[in-house]
Design a protein around this motif. Structure first.
Motif, PDB file in Angstrom:
ATOM      1  N   GLN A   1       0.704  -1.052  -0.090  1.00 40.63           N
ATOM      2  CA  GLN A   1       0.016  -0.021   0.071  1.00 40.63           C
ATOM      3  C   GLN A   1       0.900   1.301   0.033  1.00 40.63           C
ATOM      4  O   GLN A   1       0.593   2.051  -0.810  1.00 40.63           O
ATOM      5  CB  GLN A   1      -0.941  -0.098   1.291  1.00 40.63           C
ATOM      6  CG  GLN A   1      -2.036   1.196   1.362  1.00 40.63           C
ATOM      7  CD  GLN A   1      -2.848   1.027   2.321  1.00 40.63           C
ATOM      8  OE1 GLN A   1      -2.608   0.224   3.247  1.00 40.63           O
ATOM      9  NE2 GLN A   1      -3.876   2.014   2.462  1.00 40.63           N
ATOM     10  N   TRP A   2       2.038   1.384   0.813  1.00 38.77           N
ATOM     11  CA  TRP A   2       2.762   2.316   0.904  1.00 38.77           C
ATOM     12  C   TRP A   2       3.535   2.780  -0.530  1.00 38.77           C
ATOM     13  O   TRP A   2       3.640   3.507  -1.075  1.00 38.77           O
ATOM     14  CB  TRP A   2       3.950   2.234   1.839  1.00 38.77           C
ATOM     15  CG  TRP A   2       3.335   2.235   3.280  1.00 38.77           C
ATOM     16  CD1 TRP A   2       2.366   2.423   3.853  1.00 38.77           C
ATOM     17  CD2 TRP A   2       4.342   1.651   4.291  1.00 38.77           C
ATOM     18  NE1 TRP A   2       2.167   2.489   5.282  1.00 38.77           N
ATOM     19  CE2 TRP A   2       3.394   1.846   5.593  1.00 38.77           C
ATOM     20  CE3 TRP A   2       5.639   1.197   4.545  1.00 38.77           C
ATOM     21  CZ2 TRP A   2       4.017   1.684   6.981  1.00 38.77           C
ATOM     22  CZ3 TRP A   2       6.056   0.824   5.938  1.00 38.77           C
ATOM     23  CH2 TRP A   2       5.021   1.118   6.988  1.00 38.77           C
ATOM     24  N   SER A   3       3.836   1.506  -1.166  1.00 44.20           N
ATOM     25  CA  SER A   3       4.486   1.484  -2.270  1.00 44.20           C
ATOM     26  C   SER A   3       3.772   2.175  -3.449  1.00 44.20           C
ATOM     27  O   SER A   3       4.069   3.207  -4.137  1.00 44.20           O
ATOM     28  CB  SER A   3       4.934   0.152  -2.971  1.00 44.20           C
ATOM     29  OG  SER A   3       5.597   0.343  -4.065  1.00 44.20           O
TER      30      SER A   3
ATOM     31  N   GLN B   1       0.829   4.168  -3.026  1.00 46.36           N
ATOM     32  CA  GLN B   1       0.738   5.816  -2.712  1.00 46.36           C
ATOM     33  C   GLN B   1       2.075   6.449  -2.908  1.00 46.36           C
ATOM     34  O   GLN B   1       2.020   7.806  -3.373  1.00 46.36           O
ATOM     35  CB  GLN B   1       0.395   5.929  -1.060  1.00 46.36           C
ATOM     36  CG  GLN B   1      -0.837   5.089  -0.541  1.00 46.36           C
ATOM     37  CD  GLN B   1      -1.117   5.311   0.753  1.00 46.36           C
ATOM     38  OE1 GLN B   1      -0.293   5.357   1.682  1.00 46.36           O
ATOM     39  NE2 GLN B   1      -2.368   5.022   1.204  1.00 46.36           N
ATOM     40  N   VAL B   2       3.238   5.962  -2.713  1.00 47.57           N
ATOM     41  CA  VAL B   2       4.538   6.768  -2.904  1.00 47.57           C
ATOM     42  C   VAL B   2       4.531   6.952  -4.161  1.00 47.57           C
ATOM     43  O   VAL B   2       4.975   7.983  -4.845  1.00 47.57           O
ATOM     44  CB  VAL B   2       5.573   5.951  -2.112  1.00 47.57           C
ATOM     45  CG1 VAL B   2       7.002   6.689  -2.621  1.00 47.57           C
ATOM     46  CG2 VAL B   2       5.587   6.103  -0.792  1.00 47.57           C
TER      47      VAL B   2
ATOM     48  N   ILE C   1       7.139  12.345   3.323  1.00 46.73           N
ATOM     49  CA  ILE C   1       7.357  10.636   3.300  1.00 46.73           C
ATOM     50  C   ILE C   1       8.677  10.228   3.798  1.00 46.73           C
ATOM     51  O   ILE C   1       8.170   9.217   4.560  1.00 46.73           O
ATOM     52  CB  ILE C   1       6.967  10.484   1.845  1.00 46.73           C
ATOM     53  CG1 ILE C   1       5.519  10.909   1.399  1.00 46.73           C
ATOM     54  CG2 ILE C   1       7.333   9.074   1.254  1.00 46.73           C
ATOM     55  CD1 ILE C   1       5.233  10.805  -0.077  1.00 46.73           C
TER      56      ILE C   1
ATOM     57  N   GLN D   1       8.522   9.782   7.338  1.00 41.92           N
ATOM     58  CA  GLN D   1       7.771   8.631   7.702  1.00 41.92           C
ATOM     59  C   GLN D   1       8.533   7.246   7.727  1.00 41.92           C
ATOM     60  O   GLN D   1       8.491   6.347   8.547  1.00 41.92           O
ATOM     61  CB  GLN D   1       6.399   8.894   7.193  1.00 41.92           C
ATOM     62  CG  GLN D   1       5.454   9.753   7.097  1.00 41.92           C
ATOM     63  CD  GLN D   1       4.946   9.706   8.705  1.00 41.92           C
ATOM     64  OE1 GLN D   1       4.223   8.562   8.845  1.00 41.92           O
ATOM     65  NE2 GLN D   1       4.774  10.585   9.534  1.00 41.92           N
ATOM     66  N   LEU D   2       9.209   7.296   6.298  1.00 42.67           N
ATOM     67  CA  LEU D   2       9.787   6.035   6.222  1.00 42.67           C
ATOM     68  C   LEU D   2      11.207   6.009   6.987  1.00 42.67           C
ATOM     69  O   LEU D   2      11.708   4.796   7.276  1.00 42.67           O
ATOM     70  CB  LEU D   2      10.297   6.048   4.608  1.00 42.67           C
ATOM     71  CG  LEU D   2       9.056   5.988   3.594  1.00 42.67           C
ATOM     72  CD1 LEU D   2       9.705   5.898   2.222  1.00 42.67           C
ATOM     73  CD2 LEU D   2       8.369   4.604   3.819  1.00 42.67           C
TER      74      LEU D   2
ATOM     75  N   ALA E   1       8.745   2.553  10.859  1.00 44.19           N
ATOM     76  CA  ALA E   1       9.138   2.080   9.518  1.00 44.19           C
ATOM     77  C   ALA E   1      10.399   1.267   9.426  1.00 44.19           C
ATOM     78  O   ALA E   1      10.510   0.220   8.541  1.00 44.19           O
ATOM     79  CB  ALA E   1       9.277   3.268   8.756  1.00 44.19           C
TER      80      ALA E   1
END
Length: 461
Positions: free
Chosen positions: A27-29, A31-32, A69, A72-73, A78
């Motif tokens: 999901q993150w991937s 969105q990024v 982002i 966050q990562l 993370a």
């Protein structure tokens, strides 16, 4: 399968946790990637007309978004997810690493571009605060900054990105020019004032293109000696397509206003001679017809400056066709009026009355032969003056004197006689000097000029 085999050593609870973590990475991937794939050119591709502010805002926003982002990562949670995926040898760990690298690279790029674009904002704010007639002197400094950005910001040294900025600059100038011209009133205002505004707009926009070309040719001066020069190797049409379309529309409006100004003279035309009244009535009817034709534009609700407006194009096409018919009729009227002119003086008065109307191509075709007729009439008059001069010289040679005005001494009478002859030829020739028709440079025109100069030399002896 490899992941599944590793899961066999985990209990159900652990498996569900790993599955949840891997799902989160997916999901993150996604969105990024949505953020990374955003381009500042998107509004242009969608048919919008953004200004440079959109470019500056895009990179500012992109820098802020990517920084958020990245933070966050880089956060503890993370990093914990990444370590767990690594320990479990999850196939999603390399994807997480690649995502992190992509974000870090994109953030570095966005920061770099935002930093280099920031000085442009001051120039844009100044440009937007000025009245359009004051914009022209600011265009060279503006493009100077653009060249500096190209030379110093490697991340922005890409034709695809620079052409976006340049197109947006064109959009800004189009927007400012349109606001200045006020399309809703351009065709309803005084024609001379509208023409003046159009000239300012077209001159400013054309100057922008000239400065662009000049900076393009001197781009290497912005690079350091040991730096590889990267030229603007893209086609100018990529930048100026919309601006050229706008300039083309301004040119059409300019032609329309010129035609209007020409035909406004019809309301003032009056002819003399045998057919004077009849010709004057014909011209008045043409003037009334033209007013009705032009009324279509006055009653319209479309934007006459919008190159996409087909309604204006259609009205203009029909208008020009009807104007051609008026031009032909007008040419016939002027030909008849020339034929009725009894002498050069009346013929030149007709030229003065007609003014710019005689320069209209279709009218000029009919009037062309009349100019040659005027030249021949003047040559004939010069021959008459030459005969008068020769007769006087002969009288003086045979009789020792020549006739002068009554009660005038011989010398004074001779001077007055010469002055009157000079005035007789100087008046018409002064009128010919105002004629710009090509026949003046032709054989007949040159012969007339030579005869005039020869005669003038004789009278000044």
């Amino acid at each position: 399968p490899a992941t599944v085999s590793r899961y066999t050593s985990l209990d159900c609870a652990d498996k569900s946790i790993v599955y949840a973590l891997e799902s989160a990475v997916i999901q993150w991937s996604r969105q990024v990637q949505l953020v990374l794939k955003r381009e500042s050119s998107q509004p242009l591709r969608q048919g919008e007309s953004p200004t440079p502010k959109a470019e500056l805002d895009f990179w500012k926003s992109r820098s802020e978004d990517l920084e958020y982002i990245y933070d966050q990562l880089s956060a503890v949670k993370a990093r914990g997810v990444a370590k767990l995926l690594d320990r479990l040898q999850s196939s999603y760990f390399p994807a997480f690493q690649a995502m992190f690298r992509d974000v870090r690279a994109a953030l570095t790029e966005a920061r770099d571009i935002h930093t280099h674009l920031t000085p442009l904002s001051r120039h844009l704010e100044l440009l937007e605060s000025l009245e359009f007639p004051e914009v022209k002197p600011r265009l060279r400094p503006l493009l100077h900054v653009v060249c500096l950005i190209w030379a110093t910001c490697e991340s922005y040294r890409c034709p695809g990105r620079l052409t976006v900025l340049l197109q947006e600059l064109c959009n800004l100038l189009i927007q400012q020019a349109s606001n200045y011209l006020s399309p809703e009133g351009l065709l309803r205002s005084e024609v001379e004032e509208s023409q003046r505004k159009l000239h300012v707009a077209m001159d400013t926009l054309s100057f922008f293109k000239q400065v662009f070309q000049d900076r393009r040719e001197h781009l290497r001066t912005y690079f350091r000696e040991n730096q590889e020069v990267r030229e603007w190797d893209f086609q100018s049409s990529l930048v100026f397509e919309r601006l050229d379309g706008f300039l083309g529309r301004l040119l059409k409006v300019q032609d329309l206003l010129k035609t209007t100004l020409d035909f406004h003279q019809l309301g003032k035309l009056e002819f003399s001679g045998i057919r004077g009244n009849a010709l004057s009535r014909q011209v008045q009817q043409m003037y009334d017809g033209f007013q009705e034709m032009y009324g279509v534009f006055l009653e319209s609700s479309y934007d006459c400056l919008d190159p996409q407006s087909t309604d204006f194009e259609n009205d203009l096409c029909e208008f020009n066709q009807r104007v051609e018919d008026l031009d032909r009729r007008l040419g016939t009227v002027f030909s008849q009026a020339f034929d009725d002119a009894p002498d050069l003086e009346h013929a030149f008065k007709l030229l003065d009355i007609a003014g710019k109307l005689l320069e209209r191509p279709l009218v000029a075709q009919d009037a062309s032969e009349k100019y040659l007729l005027l030249i021949r009439m003047f040559i004939q008059d010069l021959d008459t003056v030459r005969a008068i001069y020769s007769q006087r010289v002969q009288e003086e040679a045979e009789l020792g004197f020549s006739s002068v005005h009554k009660n005038m001494p011989s010398v004074a009478g001779g001077l007055r006689w010469a002055r009157e002859l000079r005035q007789r030829i100087q008046g018409p020739f002064a009128s010919f000097r105002r004629v710009t028709h090509p026949c003046m440079a032709g054989a007949e025109g040159k012969r007339m000029t030579q005869k005039y100069e020869d005669m003038l030399s004789l009278l000044e002896k």
